[in-house]
Design an enzyme around this catalytic site. Structure first.
Site, PDB file in Angstrom:
ATOM      1  N   SER A  56     -69.331  76.315  39.402  1.00  0.00           N
ATOM      2  CA  SER A  56     -69.721  76.449  40.797  1.00  0.00           C
ATOM      3  C   SER A  56     -69.170  77.771  41.351  1.00  0.00           C
ATOM      4  CB  SER A  56     -69.248  75.239  41.603  1.00  0.00           C
ATOM      5  OG  SER A  56     -69.766  75.279  42.918  1.00  0.00           O
TER       6      SER A  56
ATOM      7  N   HIS B 240     -75.486  69.628  40.169  1.00  0.00           N
ATOM      8  CA  HIS B 240     -74.573  70.760  40.313  1.00  0.00           C
ATOM      9  C   HIS B 240     -73.287  70.538  39.519  1.00  0.00           C
ATOM     10  CE1 HIS B 240     -72.788  74.291  41.959  1.00  0.00           C
ATOM     11  NE2 HIS B 240     -71.816  73.617  42.548  1.00  0.00           N
TER      12      HIS B 240
ATOM     13  N   ASP C 283     -79.782  71.405  39.322  1.00  0.00           N
ATOM     14  CA  ASP C 283     -78.818  71.870  40.310  1.00  0.00           C
ATOM     15  C   ASP C 283     -79.601  72.243  41.572  1.00  0.00           C
ATOM     16  OD1 ASP C 283     -77.032  73.344  41.898  1.00  0.00           O
ATOM     17  OD2 ASP C 283     -75.986  74.155  40.159  1.00  0.00           O
TER      18      ASP C 283
END
Length: 578
Positions: free
Chosen positions: A209, A503, A466
């Protein structure tokens, strides 16, 4: 077409099964034997008074600690060092009221050191030192594997996970974007040298991330410091992705208004959750599966042939209700929102503001909704991560001039994009902001000269579902690398696409557990490049896939294709195909 190499013998299959098990537990680092470990030559307490010139460092604590035994590692001890690099006084954070800045760090030095150094990336808006890996909540996982591991707060302290007020300080913006890595790494390595009387044999950076953005920053800006880098679902163009978050808020708000007119939060914004029910998203997922699931040779709820899927025509009007909204169909406003989401954010003139998103089946998973529309049906609040994080990140960190209380539901996207590329002197405060967020947050350079000179390697993994950092964006980036470096690209950088993964991790139908730690170690230390990684659901209890299922995650542009025979739940029945 190439066969996965672990398809040869029973011994190799046993090794692969062990690797798959370890990946589900947080990576299968190939630790040295006990006799190969390196012991400290100094006491932990002496690090509190370490001479670290020319760096500006305050050591707060240096204390002996221990970690408990697990099923795979015995109990052990380590020296825990905390401190701050470059402490300073800056612009007051209007959210927390603090004007204290600096790179807070924690460094864990094992009693039995493997010779490996690891910088663990942060996440979100940073603001805290986090030493937990992607796969579990153990803050001592990596030190128990023999790593000397460090993490930092990105140059500022966050009062809450959503505190972005540090963005009013120009230097704090740069530290958050990339500079903290360059400031903390040499200090941590100097402490390693003091403790063991030798430098790290191998240095790694791992993050996902925002930490994935940091991993790419480490490879691009500080490649001479690292031998191996792993970037997961990286926010490669994070400031542009924030504009896309505003786009998504607005398109799903329009759908929500059509589905549930008058349902608003305390600020008068439509409740995003109303835009799509779980059954609506499952309907969309099943439609996408019908188009793409079998393209890789097997209908198994996992779409591996992403290129063939991208070439399909998706007509969501086939799911349209004949009249009013009801279960099992969508109304036009929902179809419009879907088309706009997959097409990606655009400005008023139709110019792209961020990348499109691929069609993938993970749209029905909770991790997709958590970012886009929220996860709390019936509550009078918008709790999607886009609605919670993006307003402060965009307004206070990315925009020039910085601003509080930005409402992304009503924001002008052209203006947001312009503010993210702007620099200058804030007319209200007189403070100069000489670098735009599109520059200090960008991790999309194709210059890997430092990493290549250091014989470094890069692994990128990306969830196809994602909803915040587009897989199409990272695929496009990897193609640009290939256009520059040609066939040698695979010699230093490899991309792995994970079907169904939201994600960083998660998804009802995904194989999100894989040993990227062992893969980068083998590539760096043994010269064994990963043609694929064996993957399995990381949290089997929440997966709808069969227990024990494994798949090969093949290095892009190859993908896992079913051979047409063999156990459909075993990766050995698949080949990495072009």
């Amino acid at each position: 077409m190439s066969k996965p190499s672990l398809k040869a013998s029973g011994l190799m299959l046993l090794a692969a099964a062990a690797a798959a098990l370890l990946s589900a537990c947080g990576g299968g680092s190939a630790s040295p034997t006990a006799s190969a470990y390196i012991a400290p030559t100094a006491s932990c307490a002496t690090l509190a008074k370490a001479a670290l010139a020319p760096y500006s460092v305050t050591i707060d604590t240096a204390s002996e600690k221990s970690y408990a035994a697990t099923q795979t590692t015995p109990a052990g001890g380590y020296c825990d060092v905390t401190g701050v690099v470059d402490p300073r006084t800056g612009v007051t954070d209007p959210d927390s009221g603090s004007n204290s800045y600096g790179d807070d760090f924690e460094l864990q030095l094992p009693d039995q050191w493997s010779g490996r150094f690891l910088y663990l990336g942060g996440g979100g808006l940073d603001g805290a030192v986090v030493l937990t890996p992607r796969e579990n909540n153990s803050t001592t996982y990596y030190v128990s594997q023999g790593f000397a591991v460090v993490a930092s707060n990105g140059g500022h302290e966050g009062a809450t996970p959503f505190d972005a007020g540090f963005g009013f300080d120009p230097q704090a913006r740069l530290d958050y974007g990339y500079a903290s890595i360059g400031e903390v790494t040499p200090v941590a390595k100097a402490l390693v040298q003091d403790y063991y009387a030798q430098a790290p044999h191998y240095s790694y950076f791992i993050g996902a991330s925002k930490g994935g953005n940091e991993a790419l920053q480490a490879a691009q800006r500080y490649g001479d410091e690292f031998n191996g880098v792993v970037a997961g679902d990286p926010g490669m163009q994070l400031s542009k992705a924030a504009v896309a978050e505003a786009w998504n808020d607005q398109i799903f708000a329009q759908a929500a208004t059509a589905v549930a007119p008058g349902a608003v939060d305390a600020s008068g914004n439509p409740l995003l959750w109303d835009s799509f029910s779980t059954s609506d998203l499952t309907l969309v997922s099943n439609y996408i599966l019908g188009k793409c699931d079998a393209l890789d040779g097997l209908s198994d709820h996992l779409i591996f042939d992403t290129a063939a899927c991208a070439a399909q025509t998706f007509d969501f009007t086939t799911l349209q209700c004949a009249g009013a909204k009801q279960n099992g169909c969508l109304i036009p406003a929902q179809i419009t929102a879907l088309n706009k989401f997959f097409a990606g954010a655009t400005g008023s003139g139709g110019n792209p503001l961020y990348a499109p998103f691929p069609h993938d089946a993970g749209i029905m998973s909770p991790g997709w909704a958590a970012w886009t529309i929220g996860s709390n049906p019936g509550a009078n609040v918008n709790d999607s991560l886009n609605a919670l994080i993006a307003p402060s990140a965009e307004g206070e960190v990315f925009a020039f001039p910085p601003q509080q209380h930005l409402n992304l539901f009503t924001a002008n996207l052209d203006q947001l994009a312009e503010e993210n590329s702007a620099t200058g002197i804030d007319p209200n405060s007189g403070i100069s902001y000489p670098v735009s967020s599109n520059d200090f947050m960008a991790a999309d350079s194709t210059d890997y000269s430092k990493l290549l000179a250091n014989h470094g390697k890069l692994i990128i993994y990306q969830g196809m579902s994602d909803p915040v950092f587009s897989a199409d964006n990272i695929i496009s980036y990897y193609k640009s690398l290939s256009s520059i470096y040609g066939s040698s690209t695979q010699g230093f950088a490899r991309l792995f696409l994970v079907p169904g993964m939201n994600h960083v991790s998660g998804g009802d139908d995904t194989v999100d557990g894989f040993d990227y730690v062992g893969a980068i170690e083998d590539w760096v230390e043994k010269g064994v490049a990963p043609a694929y990684m064996v993957a399995t659901p990381m949290t089997p209890a929440t997966s709808s896939l069969p227990a024990g299922l494994t798949r090969p995650l093949c290095a892009y542009p190859t993908y896992a294709r079913y051979d047409g025979s063999g156990d459909v739940n075993s990766y050995t029945s698949f080949s990495c195909s072009n």
